[in-house]
Design an enzyme around this catalytic site. Structure first.
Site, PDB file in Angstrom:
ATOM      1  N   CYS A  83      17.356  35.763  45.291  1.00  0.00           N
ATOM      2  CA  CYS A  83      16.216  36.209  44.475  1.00  0.00           C
ATOM      3  C   CYS A  83      16.264  35.539  43.101  1.00  0.00           C
ATOM      4  CB  CYS A  83      16.249  37.723  44.261  1.00  0.00           C
ATOM      5  SG  CYS A  83      16.017  38.729  45.730  1.00  0.00           S
ATOM      6  N   ASP A  84      15.093  35.407  42.493  1.00  0.00           N
ATOM      7  CA  ASP A  84      15.021  34.940  41.120  1.00  0.00           C
ATOM      8  C   ASP A  84      13.726  35.454  40.506  1.00  0.00           C
ATOM      9  OD1 ASP A  84      16.527  32.863  39.265  1.00  0.00           O
ATOM     10  OD2 ASP A  84      14.388  32.676  38.867  1.00  0.00           O
ATOM     11  N   SER A  85      13.766  35.752  39.208  1.00  0.00           N
ATOM     12  CA  SER A  85      12.589  36.306  38.531  1.00  0.00           C
ATOM     13  C   SER A  85      12.268  35.543  37.251  1.00  0.00           C
ATOM     14  CB  SER A  85      12.817  37.785  38.175  1.00  0.00           C
ATOM     15  OG  SER A  85      13.002  38.571  39.326  1.00  0.00           O
ATOM     16  N   GLY A 120      10.924  35.655  43.258  1.00  0.00           N
ATOM     17  CA  GLY A 120      11.039  34.932  44.511  1.00  0.00           C
ATOM     18  C   GLY A 120      12.103  35.553  45.395  1.00  0.00           C
TER      19      GLY A 120
END
Length: 213
Positions: A83-85, A120
């Site tokens: 995940c990435d934000s 994501g």
């Protein structure tokens, strides 16, 4: 039988969110060079004549890089979740602020305004008897920020919380008082969209409830 999930993220908020629905993932943090991933994505877009990657594409590329790195480096025997934000605000993109001064400048820009928090998600099925599929998607949620005073901004930054999170705010922690509303998935703002995760694992042929310990 429980299907093992591995979280390729050091985010306590993501781990807590998964635990809140009965999922107890193993955690391994990838050593992905995020700047290099974004540079490669930008170069590809330019070569194809697509212009600059939008934030939804950027966080998805980073999530994919994290998940694929862990799956390649370790024999996980699990479904790997990366995940990435990032926060998008009036055309600018904000990840984690590197310093208190940067966090202060960001909040001075954010206060009283509205941004979009993009997270994501990428899954790699690294189980020996799994589908070995790889897929992902981005959760995007509109966030409305309170009109903070300079004193409020300084007090919030002094807690240290804004330095640890994308966009320099949380909705589930101390920063919750400074978010006046959201439009979209709350959990996507926290760091992992549970409805989106359910949809993605379903596409891998796994029932969401089978991730629960």
């Amino acid at each position: 039988m429980t299907v093992p999930l591995l979280l390729a993220s050091q985010s306590p908020a993501r781990l807590s969110t998964l635990r809140s629905v009965g999922i107890e993932p193993e955690v391994l943090v990838s050593g992905v060079d995020e700047d290099a991933v974004l540079a490669a994505l930008t170069a590809t877009h330019r070569e194809q004549g697509w212009g600059t990657p939008d934030p939804a594409d950027a966080v998805l590329a980073l999530a994919r890089a994290k998940a694929e790195h862990i799956a390649a480096e370790y024999d996980t025997g699990a479904i790997v979740l990366g995940c990435d934000s990032m926060l998008e605000l009036e055309g600018e993109i904000y990840g984690k602020p590197a310093t208190a001064q940067i966090a202060r400048e960001r909040w001075q820009a954010m206060r009283g305004r509205t941004g979009v928090l993009h997270t994501g998600h990428w899954l790699v099925d690294d189980r020996e008897d799994g589908s070995h599929g790889s897929l992902g998607a981005t959760s995007s949620t509109t966030v409305h920020f309170a009109d903070l005073s300079d004193d409020e901004i300084d007090a919030y930054i002094a807690t240290g919380e804004p330095l640890q999170v994308a966009g320099a705010f949380t909705v589930d922690g101390l920063g919750g008082a400074y978010v006046t509303g959201i439009e979209g998935d709350y959990h996507g703002v926290v760091g992992v969209s549970l409805p989106l995760l359910r949809d993605l694992v379903t596409q891998l042929g796994v029932a969401f409830h089978d991730l629960r310990a």
